[in-house]
Design a protein around this motif. Structure first.
Motif, short mmCIF file in Angstrom:
data_model
loop_
_atom_site.label_atom_id
_atom_site.label_comp_id
_atom_site.label_asym_id
_atom_site.label_seq_id
_atom_site.Cartn_x
_atom_site.Cartn_y
_atom_site.Cartn_z
N ARG A 122 0.91 -1.08 -0.04
CA ARG A 122 0.06 -0.08 0.07
C ARG A 122 0.83 0.97 -0.06
O ARG A 122 0.63 2.25 -0.57
N LYS A 123 1.86 1.41 0.78
CA LYS A 123 2.81 2.49 0.80
C LYS A 123 3.50 2.58 -0.24
O LYS A 123 3.50 3.87 -0.91
N ALA A 124 3.95 1.61 -0.96
CA ALA A 124 4.66 1.89 -2.25
C ALA A 124 4.01 2.23 -3.35
O ALA A 124 4.26 3.12 -4.26
N VAL A 125 2.61 1.65 -3.46
CA VAL A 125 1.66 2.25 -4.37
C VAL A 125 1.52 3.63 -4.38
O VAL A 125 1.44 4.39 -4.94
N VAL A 126 1.11 4.13 -2.83
CA VAL A 126 0.84 5.49 -2.81
C VAL A 126 2.34 6.39 -3.27
O VAL A 126 1.98 7.38 -3.90
N GLU A 127 3.41 6.07 -2.92
CA GLU A 127 4.42 6.46 -3.30
C GLU A 127 4.89 6.66 -4.89
O GLU A 127 5.00 7.71 -5.29
N ALA A 128 4.39 5.68 -5.50
CA ALA A 128 4.49 5.44 -7.10
C ALA A 128 3.55 6.62 -7.48
O ALA A 128 3.67 7.20 -8.55
#
Length: 64
Positions: free
Chosen positions: A28-34
């Motif tokens: 979830r965090k990586a998708v938000v960052e992307a």
């Protein structure tokens, strides 16, 4: 991006430097960052804890 069933912390993929099997939370965090970086979409690959030569788990859906 890869998410690993049952992972409690990101697991490095040794054959792909800087790439990990994410936990649900780290994914979830990586998708938000992307998204914030301007990426328009991601492909999510699920990796089950157990798998077989027929890919039986690929036909089983699990909500993230």
């Amino acid at each position: 991006m890869s998410v690993r069933e049952g992972a409690v912390e990101p697991i490095p993929i040794t054959s792909m430097p800087s790439v990990v099997h994410h936990t649900r939370d780290s994914l979830r965090k990586a998708v938000v960052e992307a998204t914030e970086a301007g990426v328009g979409g991601v492909t999510i690959l699920g990796t089950p804890v157990e798998y077989d030569a027929e890919g039986t788990r690929a036909s089983t859906r699990t909500a993230c």
